[in-house]
Write a protein that holds these residues in place. Structure first.
Motif, short mmCIF file in Angstrom:
data_model
loop_
_atom_site.label_atom_id
_atom_site.label_comp_id
_atom_site.label_asym_id
_atom_site.label_seq_id
_atom_site.Cartn_x
_atom_site.Cartn_y
_atom_site.Cartn_z
N ALA A 291 0.81 -1.21 0.00
CA ALA A 291 0.00 0.00 0.00
C ALA A 291 0.85 1.27 0.00
O ALA A 291 0.32 2.37 -0.20
N SER A 292 2.14 1.13 0.21
CA SER A 292 3.02 2.31 0.18
C SER A 292 3.03 2.96 -1.20
O SER A 292 3.37 4.13 -1.34
N GLN A 293 2.62 2.19 -2.22
CA GLN A 293 2.60 2.71 -3.59
C GLN A 293 1.25 3.32 -3.96
O GLN A 293 1.05 3.77 -5.09
N SER A 294 0.31 3.33 -3.03
CA SER A 294 -1.05 3.81 -3.31
C SER A 294 -1.25 5.24 -2.85
O SER A 294 -0.50 5.76 -2.02
N ASP A 295 -2.31 5.86 -3.38
CA ASP A 295 -2.67 7.21 -2.96
C ASP A 295 -3.56 7.21 -1.72
O ASP A 295 -3.61 8.20 -0.99
N ALA A 296 -4.27 6.11 -1.51
CA ALA A 296 -5.19 6.02 -0.37
C ALA A 296 -5.22 4.60 0.14
O ALA A 296 -5.04 3.63 -0.61
N ILE A 297 -5.46 4.48 1.44
CA ILE A 297 -5.55 3.17 2.10
C ILE A 297 -6.91 3.07 2.76
O ILE A 297 -7.36 4.01 3.43
N ILE A 298 -7.59 1.94 2.57
CA ILE A 298 -8.88 1.71 3.22
C ILE A 298 -8.78 0.43 4.05
O ILE A 298 -8.53 -0.65 3.50
N ILE A 299 -8.93 0.58 5.35
CA ILE A 299 -8.80 -0.56 6.27
C ILE A 299 -10.17 -1.16 6.53
O ILE A 299 -11.10 -0.46 6.94
#
Length: 315
Positions: A67-75
């Motif tokens: 997820a470090s490569q993403s713009d947003a994280i959804i848990i």
């Protein structure tokens, strides 16, 4: 194009997970160009699947570190979320928050954010059935009865349909009102619910449970701030008498309808004073006070300061 990473914990709620992902898929379908790409990851560094609370297994593409490569994280977490502690994952979330990445939590995901220290001095939303447990475990974090809560780059929601509200909000932030409205229409969603609207709706419902007249009267008052209704008209519109409305307000709120109404108008004025640069005379009129001097007198009595002093302290 925005890249979104879904990070699943065992026991996640499939409804909020599916709805939130479907919102992104619909946004892509309604756009000339692809708006979002997304992947599904695990809070674990070793699991190849994540299992929902109702035993649905979902294949994941890797660990949360992708997820470090993403713009947003959804848990995505729900059942047993309060028990989940992973120092490596918590450290990763703190690192991502520090660089300003959008981090959202569905259902019980707020527990994982709290474990990571990302909700300190903040407010949050989560599944109602876990609210009391959350308050006991994290007494210094405010739990709101809102469908979702926004705290800078941290968003939390209560799960279920509130996941759709939150995603429509994010789509609006990313790609504008027009696309978010189209997504809402595709879901046959009559109206996007903001946190404030939901908070008020739940408050009105709570008041109506005490007295139908009380809830209706308060709602009418707050919808008629600039041109206040007299108490006789208010009572007539909710189907009772002015005398009975007086009794209801005194019984449940320990104040008269006039006092409550005046306080609601002054609260509205206070917000306008700190959030706008409008002249005090204009704010007085917009809050239902024909006389600026009477407005200032009532304001000082409630807040202990003149309106101009409040504005100076906020500058």
């Amino acid at each position: 194009m925005k890249k979104v990473s879904y990070i699943l914990a065992d026991g996640f709620a499939p409804t909020s997970f599916s709805l939130s992902m479907e919102a992104l898929a619909v946004a892509n379908d309604l756009s000339a160009e692809e708006c979002y790409s997304y992947n599904i990851l695990s809070v674990s560094e070793t699991q190849s699947t994540a299992r929902s609370y109702n035993h649905i297994s979902v294949q994941v593409e890797g660990s949360f570190r992708l997820a470090s490569q993403s713009d947003a994280i959804i848990i995505c977490a729900y059942q047993n979320a309060a028990l989940y502690k992973n120092p490596a994952f918590s450290s990763f979330l703190r690192q991502q928050a520090r660089i300003g990445k959008t981090i959202a939590a569905l259902s019980g995901g707020s527990f994982l954010l709290a474990h990571a220290g990302l909700l300190n001095t903040k407010r949050c939303s989560l599944a109602g059935e876990y609210a009391q447990l959350f308050k006991e475990l994290h007494p210094n974090i405010s739990v709101l009865a809102d469908v979702f809560t926004i705290e800078s780059n941290i968003l939390t929601c209560a799960g279920g349909l509130s996941a759709l509200d939150m995603m429509i909000y994010l789509i609006r932030q990313d790609f504008g009102k027009a696309l978010s409205q189209k997504v809402s229409d595709r879901f046959l969603y009559e109206k996007f619910r903001s946190p404030e609207e939901t908070r008020n709706s739940q408050r009105y419902l709570s008041l109506r449970m005490q007295s139908a007249y009380l809830g209706q009267a308060v709602e009418l008052m707050e919808k008629n701030i600039d041109t206040p209704l007299d108490i006789e008209t208010l009572a007539f519109q909710v189907g009772t008498t002015a005398r009975n409305l007086e009794l209801v307000f005194k019984k449940y709120l320990n104040k008269t309808p006039n006092a409550y109404y005046r306080e609601a108008r002054l609260n509205h004025a206070y917000q306008m004073i700190v959030e706008t640069r409008l002249p005090i005379t204009v704010i007085a009129q917009a809050s239902g006070f024909a006389s600026s001097s009477y407005f200032s007198k009532c304001f000082a009595k409630l807040y202990g300061l003149q309106p101009t002093n409040i504005r100076k302290s906020e500058m």
